[in-house]
Design a protein around this motif. Structure first.
Motif, PDB file in Angstrom:
ATOM      1  N   LEU A   1      -3.683   5.898 -11.115  1.00 13.76           N
ATOM      2  CA  LEU A   1      -3.999   7.248 -10.662  1.00 13.76           C
ATOM      3  C   LEU A   1      -2.916   8.251 -10.990  1.00 13.76           C
ATOM      4  CD1 LEU A   1      -5.092   6.322  -7.042  1.00 13.76           C
ATOM      5  CD2 LEU A   1      -6.581   6.666  -8.997  1.00 13.76           C
TER       6      LEU A   1
ATOM      7  N   THR B   1      -2.275  11.945  -9.358  1.00  7.72           N
ATOM      8  CA  THR B   1      -2.783  12.848  -8.337  1.00  7.72           C
ATOM      9  C   THR B   1      -2.201  14.251  -8.453  1.00  7.72           C
ATOM     10  OG1 THR B   1      -1.107  12.046  -6.792  1.00  7.72           O
ATOM     11  CG2 THR B   1      -3.288  11.017  -6.695  1.00  7.72           C
TER      12      THR B   1
ATOM     13  N   ASN C   1       3.234  13.508  -9.097  1.00 12.35           N
ATOM     14  CA  ASN C   1       2.947  12.108  -8.790  1.00 12.35           C
ATOM     15  C   ASN C   1       2.039  11.537  -9.873  1.00 12.35           C
ATOM     16  OD1 ASN C   1       2.941   9.681  -7.447  1.00 12.35           O
ATOM     17  ND2 ASN C   1       1.278  10.243  -6.087  1.00 12.35           N
TER      18      ASN C   1
ATOM     19  N   ALA D   1      -8.009   9.237 -13.167  1.00  9.12           N
ATOM     20  CA  ALA D   1      -7.920   7.807 -12.853  1.00  9.12           C
ATOM     21  C   ALA D   1      -8.238   7.038 -14.122  1.00  9.12           C
ATOM     22  CB  ALA D   1      -8.893   7.437 -11.749  1.00  9.12           C
TER      23      ALA D   1
ATOM     24  N   TRP E   1     -13.484   8.575  -6.103  1.00  4.50           N
ATOM     25  CA  TRP E   1     -13.549   7.165  -5.729  1.00  4.50           C
ATOM     26  C   TRP E   1     -14.978   6.636  -5.778  1.00  4.50           C
ATOM     27  CZ3 TRP E   1      -9.057   6.546  -6.848  1.00  4.50           C
ATOM     28  CH2 TRP E   1      -8.027   7.325  -6.352  1.00  4.50           C
TER      29      TRP E   1
ATOM     30  N   LEU F   1       1.573   4.615  -6.112  1.00  4.66           N
ATOM     31  CA  LEU F   1       0.595   5.106  -5.142  1.00  4.66           C
ATOM     32  C   LEU F   1       1.216   5.394  -3.778  1.00  4.66           C
ATOM     33  CD1 LEU F   1      -2.426   2.738  -5.840  1.00  4.66           C
ATOM     34  CD2 LEU F   1      -2.101   5.078  -6.624  1.00  4.66           C
ATOM     35  N   SER F   2       0.704   6.454  -3.145  1.00  2.00           N
ATOM     36  CA  SER F   2       1.135   6.773  -1.784  1.00  2.00           C
ATOM     37  C   SER F   2       0.291   5.974  -0.793  1.00  2.00           C
ATOM     38  CB  SER F   2       0.962   8.272  -1.513  1.00  2.00           C
ATOM     39  OG  SER F   2      -0.422   8.590  -1.425  1.00  2.00           O
TER      40      SER F   2
ATOM     41  N   ASN G   1      -1.524   7.190   1.585  1.00  2.00           N
ATOM     42  CA  ASN G   1      -2.823   7.852   1.710  1.00  2.00           C
ATOM     43  C   ASN G   1      -3.754   7.508   0.548  1.00  2.00           C
ATOM     44  OD1 ASN G   1      -2.319   9.057   4.160  1.00  2.00           O
ATOM     45  ND2 ASN G   1      -1.528  10.944   3.249  1.00  2.00           N
ATOM     46  N   GLU G   2      -3.198   7.368  -0.643  1.00  2.00           N
ATOM     47  CA  GLU G   2      -4.033   6.999  -1.796  1.00  2.00           C
ATOM     48  C   GLU G   2      -4.568   5.574  -1.641  1.00  2.00           C
ATOM     49  OE1 GLU G   2      -1.806   9.918  -4.980  1.00  2.00           O
ATOM     50  OE2 GLU G   2      -1.073   7.887  -4.690  1.00  2.00           O
TER      51      GLU G   2
ATOM     52  N   ALA H   1      -7.406   5.685   0.824  1.00  2.00           N
ATOM     53  CA  ALA H   1      -8.631   6.205   0.203  1.00  2.00           C
ATOM     54  C   ALA H   1      -9.296   5.139  -0.657  1.00  2.00           C
ATOM     55  CB  ALA H   1      -8.313   7.444  -0.630  1.00  2.00           C
ATOM     56  N   LEU H   2      -8.499   4.361  -1.379  1.00  2.00           N
ATOM     57  CA  LEU H   2      -9.047   3.289  -2.208  1.00  2.00           C
ATOM     58  C   LEU H   2      -9.684   2.191  -1.355  1.00  2.00           C
ATOM     59  CD1 LEU H   2      -6.284   2.902  -4.931  1.00  2.00           C
ATOM     60  CD2 LEU H   2      -8.669   3.435  -5.348  1.00  2.00           C
TER      61      LEU H   2
END
Length: 195
Positions: free
Chosen positions: A17, A19, A23, A40, A77, A97-98, A100-101, A104-105
């Motif tokens: 990803l 974002t 990042n 993505a 997503w 990846l954070s 939060n990411e 979400a995944l």
């Protein structure tokens, strides 16, 4: 080949990803050859990779990469899940990846494996094309360095500041049809110890 690694690790799909510009996962531009702010990249263990890009980037990206491009509908997503609904185990680059990411995944995919080590290992071995490009970039860098040195050694140099040299190098880099990896670092006099 990276897909062989995925098969060995029983990973159905690797998902990378970007974002924002702050990042970004460098593996996306490494595999796709394009630099996109929000996207993505899905690489299945078998078959063709897919680059999911926003509508405003779609045409430009499609022209610059050999990877299949898809415009996500409203939700990235859900679009990825629609394309790869059979994928059970997803490989992610956890170094990028954070939290939060990842959350979400997890709403779309259930099982993850961190493949950061495998990603960096795959980049460490250079193909003959990568070696050719590295050699060419060295040749261009050396040529530009010599140009700057020759111009500096003239009594009536066009360079009056470090910024003049930086601007010249950026201009010449563009003329060579290249993109700098980072802004030129010009440090002379009292700045020489502060690059």
């Amino acid at each position: 080949e990276f897909q062989n690694v995925l098969r060995e690790k029983n990973i159905a799909l690797a998902l990378f990803l970007n974002t924002s510009y702050s990042n970004k996962d460098p593996i996306i531009s490494y595999f796709s050859g394009v630099d996109v702010e929000f996207c993505a990249l899905a690489i299945p263990s078998k078959g063709h990779a897919t680059l999911f890009v926003p509508g405003f980037e779609y045409e430009r990206t499609k022209m610059k990469t050999t990877i299949r491009c898809v415009q996500p509908m409203k939700d990235l997503w859900k679009t990825v899940k629609q394309e790869y609904h059979r994928a059970k185990v997803i490989g992610i680059n956890a170094d990028v990846l954070s939290v939060n990411e990842v959350k979400a995944l997890k709403k779309e995919f259930s099982t993850f494996k961190d493949i950061a080590d495998e990603v960096y290992e795959s980049r460490s071995t250079k193909t003959s094309e990568e070696v050719r490009r590295i050699r060419e970039s060295i040749r261009i860098t050396e040529r530009l360095f010599i140009e700057v040195f020759k111009k500096l050694s003239r009594k009536s140099s066009e360079f009056h500041s470090e910024k003049d040299i930086a601007h010249y190098l950026l201009k010449r880099t563009i003329e060579e049809d290249c993109t700098p990896a980072f802004p030129p670092i010009i440090a002379s006099g009292k700045n020489a110890s502060l690059p």
